[in-house]
Design a protein around this motif. Structure first.
Motif, PDB file in Angstrom:
ATOM      1  N   GLU A   1       0.809  -1.215   0.000  1.00  0.00           N
ATOM      2  CA  GLU A   1       0.000   0.000   0.000  1.00  0.00           C
ATOM      3  C   GLU A   1       0.847   1.272   0.000  1.00  0.00           C
ATOM      4  OE1 GLU A   1      -4.123  -0.699   2.197  1.00  0.00           O
ATOM      5  OE2 GLU A   1      -2.439  -1.305   3.454  1.00  0.00           O
ATOM      6  N   VAL A   2       2.121   1.136   0.312  1.00  0.00           N
ATOM      7  CA  VAL A   2       3.014   2.290   0.306  1.00  0.00           C
ATOM      8  C   VAL A   2       3.686   2.367  -1.061  1.00  0.00           C
ATOM      9  CG1 VAL A   2       4.969   3.421   1.424  1.00  0.00           C
ATOM     10  CG2 VAL A   2       3.377   2.055   2.779  1.00  0.00           C
ATOM     11  N   GLN A   3       3.008   3.010  -1.991  1.00  0.00           N
ATOM     12  CA  GLN A   3       3.526   3.247  -3.345  1.00  0.00           C
ATOM     13  C   GLN A   3       3.888   1.960  -4.088  1.00  0.00           C
ATOM     14  OE1 GLN A   3       3.168   6.045  -4.603  1.00  0.00           O
ATOM     15  NE2 GLN A   3       3.423   7.652  -3.080  1.00  0.00           N
ATOM     16  N   GLY A   4       3.226   0.856  -3.742  1.00  0.00           N
ATOM     17  CA  GLY A   4       3.444  -0.383  -4.482  1.00  0.00           C
ATOM     18  C   GLY A   4       4.891  -0.825  -4.529  1.00  0.00           C
ATOM     19  N   TYR A   5       5.593  -0.712  -3.413  1.00  0.00           N
ATOM     20  CA  TYR A   5       7.008  -1.079  -3.247  1.00  0.00           C
ATOM     21  C   TYR A   5       7.958  -0.151  -4.003  1.00  0.00           C
ATOM     22  CZ  TYR A   5       4.615  -5.521  -2.232  1.00  0.00           C
ATOM     23  OH  TYR A   5       3.759  -6.484  -1.760  1.00  0.00           O
ATOM     24  N   ARG A   6       7.480   0.936  -4.619  1.00  0.00           N
ATOM     25  CA  ARG A   6       8.325   1.745  -5.496  1.00  0.00           C
ATOM     26  C   ARG A   6       9.245   2.713  -4.752  1.00  0.00           C
ATOM     27  NH1 ARG A   6       4.451   4.475  -9.658  1.00  0.00           N
ATOM     28  NH2 ARG A   6       3.205   4.705  -7.757  1.00  0.00           N
ATOM     29  N   LEU A   7       9.245   2.655  -3.419  1.00  0.00           N
ATOM     30  CA  LEU A   7      10.196   3.442  -2.643  1.00  0.00           C
ATOM     31  C   LEU A   7      11.373   2.601  -2.144  1.00  0.00           C
ATOM     32  CD1 LEU A   7       7.827   5.768  -0.586  1.00  0.00           C
ATOM     33  CD2 LEU A   7       9.203   6.352  -2.593  1.00  0.00           C
ATOM     34  N   ALA A   8      11.402   1.325  -2.527  1.00  0.00           N
ATOM     35  CA  ALA A   8      12.543   0.480  -2.179  1.00  0.00           C
ATOM     36  C   ALA A   8      13.720   0.866  -3.079  1.00  0.00           C
ATOM     37  CB  ALA A   8      12.187  -0.995  -2.355  1.00  0.00           C
TER      38      ALA A   8
ATOM     39  N   ASN B   1      10.878  -3.418  -5.866  1.00  0.00           N
ATOM     40  CA  ASN B   1      10.532  -2.235  -6.658  1.00  0.00           C
ATOM     41  C   ASN B   1      10.335  -2.626  -8.121  1.00  0.00           C
ATOM     42  OD1 ASN B   1      10.415   0.284  -7.954  1.00  0.00           O
ATOM     43  ND2 ASN B   1      11.847   1.201  -6.508  1.00  0.00           N
ATOM     44  N   PRO B   2       9.140  -2.383  -8.686  1.00  0.00           N
ATOM     45  CA  PRO B   2       8.893  -2.765 -10.084  1.00  0.00           C
ATOM     46  C   PRO B   2       9.547  -1.812 -11.078  1.00  0.00           C
ATOM     47  CG  PRO B   2       6.956  -1.685  -9.186  1.00  0.00           C
ATOM     48  CD  PRO B   2       7.919  -1.843  -8.053  1.00  0.00           C
ATOM     49  N   ASN B   3       9.938  -0.619 -10.646  1.00  0.00           N
ATOM     50  CA  ASN B   3      10.614   0.323 -11.539  1.00  0.00           C
ATOM     51  C   ASN B   3      12.060  -0.089 -11.748  1.00  0.00           C
ATOM     52  OD1 ASN B   3       8.423   2.054 -11.933  1.00  0.00           O
ATOM     53  ND2 ASN B   3       8.916   3.281 -10.115  1.00  0.00           N
ATOM     54  N   ARG B   4      12.599   0.315 -12.875  1.00  0.00           N
ATOM     55  CA  ARG B   4      14.020   0.147 -13.153  1.00  0.00           C
ATOM     56  C   ARG B   4      14.589   1.521 -13.451  1.00  0.00           C
ATOM     57  NH1 ARG B   4      12.904  -3.507 -10.844  1.00  0.00           N
ATOM     58  NH2 ARG B   4      12.942  -5.721 -11.360  1.00  0.00           N
ATOM     59  N   TYR B   5      15.440   2.008 -12.563  1.00  0.00           N
ATOM     60  CA  TYR B   5      15.916   3.378 -12.723  1.00  0.00           C
ATOM     61  C   TYR B   5      17.269   3.555 -12.056  1.00  0.00           C
ATOM     62  CZ  TYR B   5      14.989   4.618  -7.815  1.00  0.00           C
ATOM     63  OH  TYR B   5      15.035   4.695  -6.445  1.00  0.00           O
ATOM     64  N   THR B   6      17.950   4.633 -12.434  1.00  0.00           N
ATOM     65  CA  THR B   6      19.179   5.084 -11.792  1.00  0.00           C
ATOM     66  C   THR B   6      19.146   6.603 -11.754  1.00  0.00           C
ATOM     67  OG1 THR B   6      20.446   3.192 -12.621  1.00  0.00           O
ATOM     68  CG2 THR B   6      21.692   5.102 -11.847  1.00  0.00           C
ATOM     69  N   ALA B   7      19.415   7.184 -10.576  1.00  0.00           N
ATOM     70  CA  ALA B   7      19.418   8.634 -10.423  1.00  0.00           C
ATOM     71  C   ALA B   7      20.523   9.021  -9.451  1.00  0.00           C
ATOM     72  CB  ALA B   7      18.061   9.130  -9.908  1.00  0.00           C
ATOM     73  N   ASP B   8      21.072  10.219  -9.651  1.00  0.00           N
ATOM     74  CA  ASP B   8      22.193  10.682  -8.835  1.00  0.00           C
ATOM     75  C   ASP B   8      21.786  11.833  -7.913  1.00  0.00           C
ATOM     76  OD1 ASP B   8      23.893   8.843  -9.979  1.00  0.00           O
ATOM     77  OD2 ASP B   8      24.627  10.233 -11.508  1.00  0.00           O
ATOM     78  N   TYR B   9      22.600  12.033  -6.887  1.00  0.00           N
ATOM     79  CA  TYR B   9      22.414  13.108  -5.911  1.00  0.00           C
ATOM     80  C   TYR B   9      23.713  13.888  -5.784  1.00  0.00           C
ATOM     81  CZ  TYR B   9      22.041  15.350  -1.320  1.00  0.00           C
ATOM     82  OH  TYR B   9      22.058  16.268  -0.292  1.00  0.00           O
ATOM     83  N   TRP B  10      23.588  15.242  -5.695  1.00  0.00           N
ATOM     84  CA  TRP B  10      24.749  16.107  -5.499  1.00  0.00           C
ATOM     85  C   TRP B  10      24.415  17.178  -4.463  1.00  0.00           C
ATOM     86  CZ3 TRP B  10      29.304  15.182  -8.133  1.00  0.00           C
ATOM     87  CH2 TRP B  10      29.226  14.350  -9.254  1.00  0.00           C
ATOM     88  N   LEU B  11      25.393  17.527  -3.659  1.00  0.00           N
ATOM     89  CA  LEU B  11      25.244  18.649  -2.735  1.00  0.00           C
ATOM     90  C   LEU B  11      26.575  19.374  -2.611  1.00  0.00           C
ATOM     91  CD1 LEU B  11      23.723  20.298  -0.512  1.00  0.00           C
ATOM     92  CD2 LEU B  11      24.637  18.647   1.134  1.00  0.00           C
ATOM     93  N   VAL B  12      26.527  20.700  -2.773  1.00  0.00           N
ATOM     94  CA  VAL B  12      27.658  21.574  -2.485  1.00  0.00           C
ATOM     95  C   VAL B  12      27.127  22.668  -1.570  1.00  0.00           C
ATOM     96  CG1 VAL B  12      29.413  23.117  -3.405  1.00  0.00           C
ATOM     97  CG2 VAL B  12      28.713  21.111  -4.722  1.00  0.00           C
ATOM     98  N   ASP B  13      27.716  22.828  -0.385  1.00  0.00           N
ATOM     99  CA  ASP B  13      27.195  23.763   0.602  1.00  0.00           C
ATOM    100  C   ASP B  13      28.353  24.431   1.330  1.00  0.00           C
ATOM    101  OD1 ASP B  13      24.577  24.367   2.511  1.00  0.00           O
ATOM    102  OD2 ASP B  13      26.424  24.223   3.659  1.00  0.00           O
TER     103      ASP B  13
END
Length: 401
Positions: A212-219, A254-266
């Motif tokens: 029920e939580v986004q259909g496992y798509r937050l894994a 997770n039924p989605n197949r994806y790759t995403a990046d994160y960046w932080l400069v502070d």
């Protein structure tokens, strides 16, 4: 959880010779908060006046400690949608009424090793990926076993296995807003002190076993590194800095197949009471489909990308946050221990397609007198291509024993 309380009871009843060695630390804190939300498209506005109380105790003897803490959240004025009850005709204030066990843990702690088992708070680094969500009244805790090992000076290994995430929705949580989300979560964090700051490598495996939580798509599985440090530039002048990078992809069910990046400069410049801050944070996108952008479902997201809460779930096209702010702090003004003023501006854009989402201004004033902290907070989100114009105001009083 029962084992923890049985252990505490056994310590307390261990006999006169042992009793004098047991230390008892009471845990008491209270919060009163008024929150007002005016959001275009929803009429009337939301008004929430809540009272949150936590109480418990920690019993310790030598390296062992048993802790139990309960909390209750009461809506004195409930003219708001709390995410669970009533129709969503008013803006959301995510503080449902609740009475629950907040923490219940058994801990073994020595200088090189600390092991904590049970329901506990976990806040890693800046809480971007794993945090306590302390701003919300019910907060977020973990049913977990955590080991913190410091084998060498300046080196720390932090390992956690969490089988349940206790959410901010409390005991009435249901549907997409469950009271607890089960799964085999693993948080691994290895840090080392260097001449330019603390360098940390991390791996966070987030398992969401509730359909029920986004259909496992937050894994997801996230791997990255972070550098945080500071350097004195002169008398009463200091530069603080953070650099962070991570990559994320789908995990487990997770039924989605994806790759995403994160960046932080502070960067933050501290000059004789003034703090000047600027930064750029990117939560990247993959193909532009829902929940294929970089997600942080276990982070303290209120701390990032503005207090209007428009980006608690990263949009399908990702988000780029350019921000700048300033603040000033005073110490010991008469009976006031500390007074601070702060302002931050954000410009939000998508990671792909070059969309301008909107801009936000956040203002904060705090006054600390002994064990009491009074804060007034304001957020104004000016929408362009995402969500609607929103104004929020908070007046909050915190007291800790």
């Amino acid at each position: 959880m029962r084992t923890i309380f049985y252990t505490a009871a056994a310590l307390a009843a261990a006999g006169p010779a042992c009793a004098q060695d047991i230390a008892v630390k009471p845990l008491i804190e209270a919060r009163s908060r008024y929150e007002h939300v005016d959001q275009d498209g929803l009429d009337p506005s939301a008004d929430a006046w809540t009272l949150r109380v936590r109480a418990g105790a920690e019993l310790s003897q030598g390296p062992w400690a048993a802790l139990g803490e309960a909390q209750g959240n009461l809506a004195l004025v409930g003219d708001y949608h709390d995410g669970l009850h009533g129709a969503a005709t008013r803006p959301l204030v995510a503080d449902p009424q609740d009475v629950a066990i907040y923490r219940a843990q058994l801990q073994y702690r020595t200088k090189p090793l600390t092991v904590t088992a049970g329901r506990q708070r976990i806040a890693l680094d800046d809480e971007r990926f794993v945090g306590n969500v302390a701003f919300r009244n019910n907060a977020q805790t973990f049913d977990a076993v955590r080991a913190e090992l410091a084998p060498l000076k300046g080196v720390k290994l932090d390992l956690t296995y969490a089988w349940d995430v206790r959410t901010i929705w409390g005991t009435d949580g249901r549907g997409a807003r469950q009271r607890g989300v089960g799964g085999d979560n693993v948080f691994a964090n290895l840090s080392a002190a260097t001449p330019i700051g603390t360098l940390t490598g991390f791996a966070y495996l987030v398992d969401q076993d509730e359909a029920e939580v986004q259909g496992y798509r937050l894994a997801s599985q996230t791997y990255g590194a972070r550098l945080a440090g500071s350097r004195a530039l002169g008398p009463k002048v200091k530069l603080g800095y953070q650099l962070s990078w991570a990559t994320q992809s789908d995990y487990h069910r997770n039924p989605n197949r994806y790759t995403a990046d994160y960046w932080l400069v502070d960067a933050t410049l501290d000059v004789r009471g003034w703090k000047l801050n600027t930064g750029y944070e990117v939560l990247g996108a993959d193909k532009g489909a829902a929940l294929t952008s970089f997600q942080t479902p276990l982070g303290t997201n209120f701390k990032f990308q503005g207090w209007a809460d428009k980006f608690l779930t990263t949009p399908a096209n990702g988000v780029r946050d350019l921000y700048a702010g300033s603040g000033y702090g005073w110490k010991k003004l008469g009976r006031v221990d500390a007074l601070t003023l702060q302002a931050t501006w954000h410009r939000f854009e998508s990671d792909r397609l070059g969309q301008h989402y909107g801009d936000e201004i956040d203002l904060l004033a705090t006054v600390k007198v002994k064990k009491t902290l009074l804060s007034a907070r304001y957020a104004w989100y000016d929408a362009d291509r995402l969500a609607t114009d929103t104004r929020k105001f908070w007046l909050q009083l915190d007291w800790t024993y």
